[in-house]
Design a protein around this motif. Sequence first.
Motif, PDB file in Angstrom:
ATOM      1  N   ILE A 363      44.032  47.094  42.406  1.00 39.41           N
ATOM      2  CA  ILE A 363      44.317  46.378  43.417  1.00 39.41           C
ATOM      3  C   ILE A 363      45.128  45.089  43.123  1.00 39.41           C
ATOM      4  O   ILE A 363      44.622  44.350  42.125  1.00 39.41           O
ATOM      5  N   SER A 364      46.273  44.790  43.679  1.00 39.24           N
ATOM      6  CA  SER A 364      47.044  43.635  43.305  1.00 39.24           C
ATOM      7  C   SER A 364      46.530  42.295  43.805  1.00 39.24           C
ATOM      8  O   SER A 364      46.642  42.149  45.135  1.00 39.24           O
ATOM      9  N   VAL A 370      40.698  32.265  39.658  1.00 39.85           N
ATOM     10  CA  VAL A 370      39.418  31.809  39.341  1.00 39.85           C
ATOM     11  C   VAL A 370      38.644  33.250  39.733  1.00 39.85           C
ATOM     12  O   VAL A 370      38.447  33.390  40.705  1.00 39.85           O
ATOM     13  N   VAL A 371      37.617  33.593  38.592  1.00 42.63           N
ATOM     14  CA  VAL A 371      36.896  34.743  38.916  1.00 42.63           C
ATOM     15  C   VAL A 371      35.546  34.298  38.297  1.00 42.63           C
ATOM     16  O   VAL A 371      35.365  34.053  37.088  1.00 42.63           O
ATOM     17  N   THR A 372      34.593  34.251  38.862  1.00 41.46           N
ATOM     18  CA  THR A 372      33.288  33.882  38.499  1.00 41.46           C
ATOM     19  C   THR A 372      32.059  35.043  38.719  1.00 41.46           C
ATOM     20  O   THR A 372      32.183  35.362  39.876  1.00 41.46           O
ATOM     21  N   ALA A 389      45.748  40.888  37.868  1.00 42.43           N
ATOM     22  CA  ALA A 389      45.798  39.262  38.310  1.00 42.43           C
ATOM     23  C   ALA A 389      46.656  38.415  37.441  1.00 42.43           C
ATOM     24  O   ALA A 389      46.187  37.952  36.497  1.00 42.43           O
ATOM     25  N   PRO A 390      47.857  38.745  37.836  1.00 40.23           N
ATOM     26  CA  PRO A 390      48.932  37.941  36.675  1.00 40.23           C
ATOM     27  C   PRO A 390      48.961  36.330  36.589  1.00 40.23           C
ATOM     28  O   PRO A 390      49.407  35.608  35.931  1.00 40.23           O
ATOM     29  N   ALA A 412      42.831  41.442  27.544  1.00 39.83           N
ATOM     30  CA  ALA A 412      43.803  41.251  26.288  1.00 39.83           C
ATOM     31  C   ALA A 412      45.003  42.154  26.906  1.00 39.83           C
ATOM     32  O   ALA A 412      46.068  41.580  26.501  1.00 39.83           O
ATOM     33  N   GLN A 413      44.997  42.784  27.873  1.00 41.36           N
ATOM     34  CA  GLN A 413      46.263  43.740  28.289  1.00 41.36           C
ATOM     35  C   GLN A 413      47.151  42.977  29.313  1.00 41.36           C
ATOM     36  O   GLN A 413      48.010  43.412  29.543  1.00 41.36           O
ATOM     37  N   GLY A 414      46.914  41.884  29.660  1.00 39.35           N
ATOM     38  CA  GLY A 414      47.471  41.107  30.629  1.00 39.35           C
ATOM     39  C   GLY A 414      47.304  39.847  31.006  1.00 39.35           C
ATOM     40  O   GLY A 414      47.792  38.695  30.733  1.00 39.35           O
TER      41      GLY A 414
END
Length: 582
Positions: A363-364, A370-372, A389-390, A412-414
């Motif tokens: 899902i783009s 912010v993610v909590t 989530a770029p 770590a991948q993005g």
Amino acid sequence: MSSWKTHFTLGTGHLRAGRYQEAIDCFSEALHTGGDAASIREYRAAAYQKVGKLKDALRDAKTVIDLRPDRWQGYARSARLFHQGHKYDAASRMVELALERVPADQARGREGLISLKEDIDLAREAVRKLAVQNAYHFGNLPVEIATRIFSMALEEEHTLVLTLAQVCKNWRLTVLGTPAFWGTLVLGKHRPKQKVKLWRQRARDRFSALAILDSFSDTLALQELQDVPLDTLRVFRCEGYKLLPLLASISNLSTSVLASLDTLVLQSPYTSSYPICAPDTPELKWRILRFARFVPENLLQIAKRSTHLTSITLDDCPVFSLWSEFLLLLHRNPALTSLELSRLNTPASPQLPEGEATLPEVISLPVLEVVTISSCKSLANSLLPRLAAPSLKALLVASHSERLDVCMTWLAQGPAATLTALSLQRSPVQVSHLTTALKAATSLQSLQITHLSGVALAVLELLATPIGAAKPFRQGDDARSARRVHCPALRHLNLSHCPDVAASLLIAMVKLRLPETQAAAADSAEATEEAEDTPPASVQPLESLIIDGCPNVDAGVLPWLRAAVPSVSCIYLAKEKARWKR
């Protein structure tokens, strides 16, 4: 009859001796006997000035100027009197007139006048500054600007409307005369019926926000809202009051009004769910959505009709059977910037109902910042790898019972490349996965790892070791190696209640990031004419360090740490625990 000179001489003697009233009497008698009026009044003006009779002194000084307009002494006396009476413009003018008449050979008199003029200018400037400080500037503002200032204050805290209305008469008139300031109606246990009547009058029935708190219980107050048009409502909060009876009591709170809201906050006092929008609702304009302890039974329809959400908050919501619908809600809202989830259980492989469109594997969410995630079992590992989530800036995970290895691998991948804040509290994680994510977090400014064992030591070692070096930085190492470090933008570090924090690694990590260390590294590289294809990122010094509850940090290193880092907190035990141990 006594000669005027006798009285004049006696008067000057009294003036020098400080007997000013006797001097005034003698000068008056000398004037009465027909003496030199200009000389007598000049001296009497000085005596009047000494006793504080400024009007009498000015009258004599003016007479001196009239009798001898070509002499400077009368103007100088008037200037001093005006200065003493705080009439600085008149005093300045008199000084200028005196300076025009001072002979060139009287340098002492000219210097005195110039000094007097400087004193007058300083006093006038002091009065001006005081007037500016005490001036009522608000009264001179256009009403539009004053209203805008109040609006900005009320956006932060709507209850300030009562405080603003009590400051002064002008503020009260402005506040009471602006209905928009009273557009937020919050009903709790404190006299809700009277409040509705008052707010209706002041807001003129144009409400922008309505909140029903969990302490509200007076259903009669809702009857006062029956005939209020709610087409201007943009924020609706129902925190603990049963929604269905509420909607039945306020007929104008229709599904169309709910659909056009900007912010919807619903907290149910019981676990059963209920629909929020009608099946025929074409579009939901919500930007901020917060649910606590329930989800609507028609979450699928809500997901299909919501495309403007920027913030979603779910707390203790029964979404296990509706998880695919929640994922669809995320997919349908690419403008989402904030996602806060707590106390949620998720299925292993969510599926949409038959006949519905399938969910994409990823899902783009291009602007998610912010993610909590807190108090969840496996949510961070099951949800985050499904998100692209770029633009992620902050990730906060607390009380996550499942180890965060999958989450750290995803990071770590993005997303780690744009991350500025990472917080892990009471959430286990494999050290290797965490350090891999930190190596990719080149923009990280704040790192918080608390209440974890076996993690902080490896993190400190990573932060204290220059890239490519085999061991943590020490004094005397090749300065050039200090130019490249992991997390070069790091300024705030919190390792509270991590028992494996070591003082030696703390010192090495702080030293590596000190400005003098980086300056020496840059000088060394320049001296050796080191050429690099990609210049190293600027290394920021640490601004705050929190190591509360870290028993392995010796108290002897704290003075050095506090000298090197502007803000250091190191509390070994809370007062209650220390008292219990004693």
